[in-house]
Design a protein around this motif. Structure first.
Motif, PDB file in Angstrom:
ATOM      1  N   GLY A   5     149.220 -25.519  41.437  1.00  0.00           N
ATOM      2  CA  GLY A   5     150.049 -26.846  41.360  1.00  0.00           C
ATOM      3  C   GLY A   5     149.556 -28.392  40.607  1.00  0.00           C
ATOM      4  N   THR A   6     148.138 -27.960  39.578  1.00  0.00           N
ATOM      5  CA  THR A   6     148.108 -28.470  38.452  1.00  0.00           C
ATOM      6  C   THR A   6     148.600 -28.563  36.792  1.00  0.00           C
ATOM      7  OG1 THR A   6     145.974 -27.280  37.923  1.00  0.00           O
ATOM      8  CG2 THR A   6     145.527 -29.083  39.814  1.00  0.00           C
ATOM      9  N   PRO A   7     148.273 -29.271  36.213  1.00  0.00           N
ATOM     10  CA  PRO A   7     149.170 -28.646  35.037  1.00  0.00           C
ATOM     11  C   PRO A   7     148.326 -28.268  34.128  1.00  0.00           C
ATOM     12  CG  PRO A   7     148.467 -31.505  35.175  1.00  0.00           C
ATOM     13  CD  PRO A   7     148.192 -30.510  36.315  1.00  0.00           C
ATOM     14  N   LEU A   8     148.844 -27.284  33.518  1.00  0.00           N
ATOM     15  CA  LEU A   8     148.260 -26.854  32.243  1.00  0.00           C
ATOM     16  C   LEU A   8     147.254 -27.298  30.748  1.00  0.00           C
ATOM     17  CD1 LEU A   8     151.519 -24.247  30.955  1.00  0.00           C
ATOM     18  CD2 LEU A   8     149.866 -23.740  33.049  1.00  0.00           C
ATOM     19  N   SER A   9     146.077 -26.542  30.731  1.00  0.00           N
ATOM     20  CA  SER A   9     145.292 -27.155  29.450  1.00  0.00           C
ATOM     21  C   SER A   9     146.569 -27.654  29.036  1.00  0.00           C
ATOM     22  CB  SER A   9     144.245 -26.650  29.875  1.00  0.00           C
ATOM     23  OG  SER A   9     144.854 -25.194  29.459  1.00  0.00           O
ATOM     24  N   ASP A  10     145.514 -28.271  27.399  1.00  0.00           N
ATOM     25  CA  ASP A  10     146.380 -27.872  26.419  1.00  0.00           C
ATOM     26  C   ASP A  10     146.292 -26.927  25.979  1.00  0.00           C
ATOM     27  OD1 ASP A  10     146.310 -30.684  26.932  1.00  0.00           O
ATOM     28  OD2 ASP A  10     144.316 -31.444  25.589  1.00  0.00           O
ATOM     29  N   GLN A  11     145.708 -26.294  25.679  1.00  0.00           N
ATOM     30  CA  GLN A  11     145.228 -24.870  25.402  1.00  0.00           C
ATOM     31  C   GLN A  11     146.556 -23.937  26.251  1.00  0.00           C
ATOM     32  OE1 GLN A  11     142.081 -22.183  25.241  1.00  0.00           O
ATOM     33  NE2 GLN A  11     142.522 -21.075  23.950  1.00  0.00           N
TER      34      GLN A  11
END
Length: 90
Positions: A5-11
């Motif tokens: 449920g958390t957004p993806l990291s920048d990478q």
């Protein structure tokens, strides 16, 4: 491992949107969302992938100034498509 449920990291976002970097491909993915909506299985898989396996139920707050609130993830994603701001995070 990221929490579901958390957004993806920048990478991870760069990897996720790698196939969308070409305008035609981004338009195609957004067109699918516009045509079939959030109930479409492909759209749902993309949304789940983008959020580590779970589509956030909402409300969604984003990094946008002046328009930080969306009622659900679908509305947020559709906004990104319309505005062509694919890397806006929640």
């Amino acid at each position: 491992a990221q929490q579901p449920g958390t957004p993806l990291s920048d990478q991870e976002y760069h990897k996720f949107f790698k196939f969308l970097r070409i305008t035609i491909q981004a338009s195609t993915a957004c067109h699918l969302r516009e045509l079939y909506g959030c109930k479409n299985s492909l759209v749902q898989r993309l949304d789940e992938y983008e959020n580590h396996g779970i589509i956030p139920p909402g409300p969604i707050c984003s990094e946008l100034q002046g328009n930080p609130f969306f009622s659900n993830f679908c509305t947020f994603s559709l906004y990104r498509c319309i505005m062509k701001k694919y890397f806006i995070k929640v």
